[in-house]
Design a protein around this motif. Structure first.
Motif, PDB file in Angstrom:
ATOM      1  N   THR A 227       0.829  -1.212   0.000  1.00  0.00           N
ATOM      2  CA  THR A 227       0.000   0.000   0.000  1.00  0.00           C
ATOM      3  C   THR A 227       0.857   1.252   0.000  1.00  0.00           C
ATOM      4  OG1 THR A 227      -1.825  -1.109   1.155  1.00  0.00           O
ATOM      5  CG2 THR A 227      -1.749   1.293   1.280  1.00  0.00           C
ATOM      6  N   VAL A 228       1.847   1.292   0.883  1.00  0.00           N
ATOM      7  CA  VAL A 228       2.725   2.466   0.977  1.00  0.00           C
ATOM      8  C   VAL A 228       3.509   2.658  -0.322  1.00  0.00           C
ATOM      9  CG1 VAL A 228       4.747   3.425   2.134  1.00  0.00           C
ATOM     10  CG2 VAL A 228       2.928   2.359   3.483  1.00  0.00           C
ATOM     11  N   ILE A 229       4.085   1.595  -0.838  1.00  0.00           N
ATOM     12  CA  ILE A 229       4.911   1.695  -2.053  1.00  0.00           C
ATOM     13  C   ILE A 229       4.083   2.150  -3.246  1.00  0.00           C
ATOM     14  CG2 ILE A 229       6.249   0.360  -3.723  1.00  0.00           C
ATOM     15  CD1 ILE A 229       7.183  -1.389  -1.355  1.00  0.00           C
ATOM     16  N   ILE A 230       2.929   1.506  -3.480  1.00  0.00           N
ATOM     17  CA  ILE A 230       2.102   1.846  -4.638  1.00  0.00           C
ATOM     18  C   ILE A 230       1.547   3.257  -4.523  1.00  0.00           C
ATOM     19  CG2 ILE A 230      -0.080   1.316  -5.813  1.00  0.00           C
ATOM     20  CD1 ILE A 230       0.495  -1.612  -5.424  1.00  0.00           C
ATOM     21  N   ASN A 231       1.098   3.640  -3.333  1.00  0.00           N
ATOM     22  CA  ASN A 231       0.537   4.990  -3.155  1.00  0.00           C
ATOM     23  C   ASN A 231       1.576   6.074  -3.411  1.00  0.00           C
ATOM     24  OD1 ASN A 231      -1.947   3.931  -2.524  1.00  0.00           O
ATOM     25  ND2 ASN A 231      -1.785   4.268  -0.324  1.00  0.00           N
ATOM     26  N   LEU A 232       2.776   5.887  -2.882  1.00  0.00           N
ATOM     27  CA  LEU A 232       3.810   6.906  -3.045  1.00  0.00           C
ATOM     28  C   LEU A 232       4.290   6.991  -4.497  1.00  0.00           C
ATOM     29  CD1 LEU A 232       5.962   6.431   0.194  1.00  0.00           C
ATOM     30  CD2 LEU A 232       4.282   8.226  -0.309  1.00  0.00           C
ATOM     31  N   ILE A 233       4.449   5.843  -5.152  1.00  0.00           N
ATOM     32  CA  ILE A 233       4.872   5.856  -6.559  1.00  0.00           C
ATOM     33  C   ILE A 233       3.793   6.488  -7.433  1.00  0.00           C
ATOM     34  CG2 ILE A 233       5.368   4.392  -8.557  1.00  0.00           C
ATOM     35  CD1 ILE A 233       6.786   2.458  -6.690  1.00  0.00           C
ATOM     36  N   ALA A 234       2.529   6.128  -7.190  1.00  0.00           N
ATOM     37  CA  ALA A 234       1.422   6.704  -7.971  1.00  0.00           C
ATOM     38  C   ALA A 234       1.324   8.207  -7.760  1.00  0.00           C
ATOM     39  CB  ALA A 234       0.107   6.023  -7.583  1.00  0.00           C
ATOM     40  N   PHE A 235       1.501   8.653  -6.524  1.00  0.00           N
ATOM     41  CA  PHE A 235       1.467  10.087  -6.213  1.00  0.00           C
ATOM     42  C   PHE A 235       2.544  10.836  -6.990  1.00  0.00           C
ATOM     43  CE2 PHE A 235       3.528  13.208  -3.214  1.00  0.00           C
ATOM     44  CZ  PHE A 235       2.648  14.264  -3.459  1.00  0.00           C
ATOM     45  N   ALA A 236       3.767  10.327  -6.955  1.00  0.00           N
ATOM     46  CA  ALA A 236       4.875  10.983  -7.655  1.00  0.00           C
ATOM     47  C   ALA A 236       4.652  10.992  -9.164  1.00  0.00           C
ATOM     48  CB  ALA A 236       6.186  10.278  -7.306  1.00  0.00           C
TER      49      ALA A 236
END
Length: 438
Positions: A227-236
């Motif tokens: 969740t953390v990895i996908i959310n942060l990558i998608a945000f960037a």
């Protein structure tokens, strides 16, 4: 029909959701809920979208009466928490002890392997949901109050909390949450509800009980990490891809750009709200959104998609194969081969459903661009609700296909496959052979 099939967990689960949809359709057709005389198909589409917590709409939610909107909210809540969660509690209240058939049905719905944990899990689902929703409703009411009278703010807080926590994406206006694109408070509360609802109840329960990274289960660690990895990558990526697009982020200040990019990174998994125009996204952002919709959230959550655990197992399996390892491992634990096969089967069935639906819609809705058709199908099957404007312009046949995809996405592609072909165990073993791959 064979009684074994009638009593099978997939059959009862599917028809439980179907029953909710039928009841919801009847209620939404009543004049006190619907003053605009919508058709039966439009009422059924709205009920299907609500029960499957999708958010796609052929009728503006604002066109329903206040009672009609409350009916939609109730359908969202029942569909989001799961028909069988309420059924388990009903069984428990009536007979205090589940019989074997009821236990099998409940275990299928709640993803439990231990019969003894079913009642505990069902109670936890209700308790966690209501606790989070009460807090969310209070915070959203306070956030909406500067923009409208207190009564309206309270109602908006109630409706948007249920819609966000259950990852439904239904909004009280046709432009969703675009008027609040720069409101950090509302954006953060909505995305927090989406994330919590999408983690999965077993994950939340595990975190509350152990409160230590070393004590929580491997499944919880995997879902939280993904969740953390996908959310942060998608945000960037969203911020990077849309920062110069005047139709989305280009005309916003830096803080509002970050807020909108964060919201757009979270909502495809699988809530369906939007604060920017979805049909104005760049091609790269559109493709990224479809990927996020396809992956979805955690198992036993209000989100859909193939689920984070499935996606993680596929990535780990690929990595293990490339490294020529005999076992798929994560956090110093081996993943059973059956789980790997289940993940591959679920993704295969999901992809086949997407292909067939896109193919059929491309034939009967030939006037619409393929990109819009693909986006709408992925959104429906993943029960997201984001739209590029296609749903409201579909023919009756097109609406029926989207309805089926929403239903299949909520029931689960793998469960749907079990319904079509009931699995039978066999002791027959055949000699191995080699098939060329790649």
């Amino acid at each position: 029909m064979n009684s074994r099939i009638l009593l099978s967990p997939p059959f009862i689960l599917a028809f439980g959701f179907l029953g909710l949809i039928i009841v919801g359709s009847i209620l939404l057709m009543l004049p006190i809920c619907n003053p605009t005389n919508i058709s039966w198909l439009e009422a059924a589409f709205t009920a299907t979208s609500a029960v499957t917590v999708t958010g796609l709409a052929v009728v503006d939610t604002a066109s329903f009466t206040r009672l009609g909107q409350v009916v939609i909210a109730i359908l969202i809540q029942l569909g989001g928490l799961g028909f069988m969660t309420f059924a388990v509690l009903a069984f428990f209240s009536l007979q205090r002890r589940l019989n074997m058939t009821s236990q099998i049905i409940a275990r299928e719905a709640l993803a439990e392997t231990s019969f003894g944990d079913i009642i505990s899990t069902a109670k936890s689902v209700i308790g966690i949901a209501l606790s989070v929703e009460i807090v969310g409703m209070i915070l959203l009411t306070l956030s909406f109050s500067p923009h409208m009278p207190w009564g309206e703010a309270l109602y908006h807080g109630f409706f948007y909390t249920i819609s966000a926590f259950n990852n439904a994406g239904f909004a009280l206006s046709s432009d969703s949450l675009t008027p609040y694109v720069g409101n950090q408070q509302i954006n953060l509360i909505i995305t927090a509800l989406i994330i919590i609802g999408g983690l999965g109840f077993l994950v939340i329960k595990d975190m509350l009980e152990h409160r230590s990274w070393h004590k929580i289960s491997v499944n919880t660690k995997l879902v939280l990490s993904a969740t953390v990895i996908i959310n942060l990558i998608a945000f960037a990526l969203f911020w990077l891809l849309e920062r110069h697009n005047p139709a989305t982020l280009g005309n916003l200040n830096l803080i509002d750009q970050a807020t909108a990019a964060w919201f757009q990174a979270i909502t495809p998994r699988t809530a369906g709200f939007n604060t920017i125009a979805i049909d104005q996204l760049t091609d790269a952002s559109t493709l990224l959104t479809m990927f996020l919709m396809f992956v979805g959230g955690g198992s036993l959550s209000t989100a859909s998609g193939i689920k984070l655990g499935t996606f993680a197992v596929l990535i780990l399996t690929t990595f293990s194969f490339l490294r020529q390892r005999d076992h798929v491992t994560v956090f110093e634990r081996s993943i059973p081969e059956r789980q790997v096969r289940k993940s591959l089967a679920l993704v295969s069935i999901t992809l086949m459903l997407i292909f067939l639906s896109v193919f059929i819609l491309s034939v009967i809705e030939a006037r619409h661009p393929l990109e819009d058709v693909l986006f709408e199908v992925v959104s429906a099957l993943s029960t997201v609700g984001l739209s590029r404007g296609l749903t409201g312009n579909l023919s009756d046949a097109g609406e029926a296909i989207i309805m089926f995809m929403m239903f299949a996405g909520r029931v689960g592609p793998l469960t749907l496959a079990y319904l079509i072909a009931m699995p039978k165990s066999t002791r027959i073993r055949y000699p191995e052979t080699n098939v060329l791959i790649g």
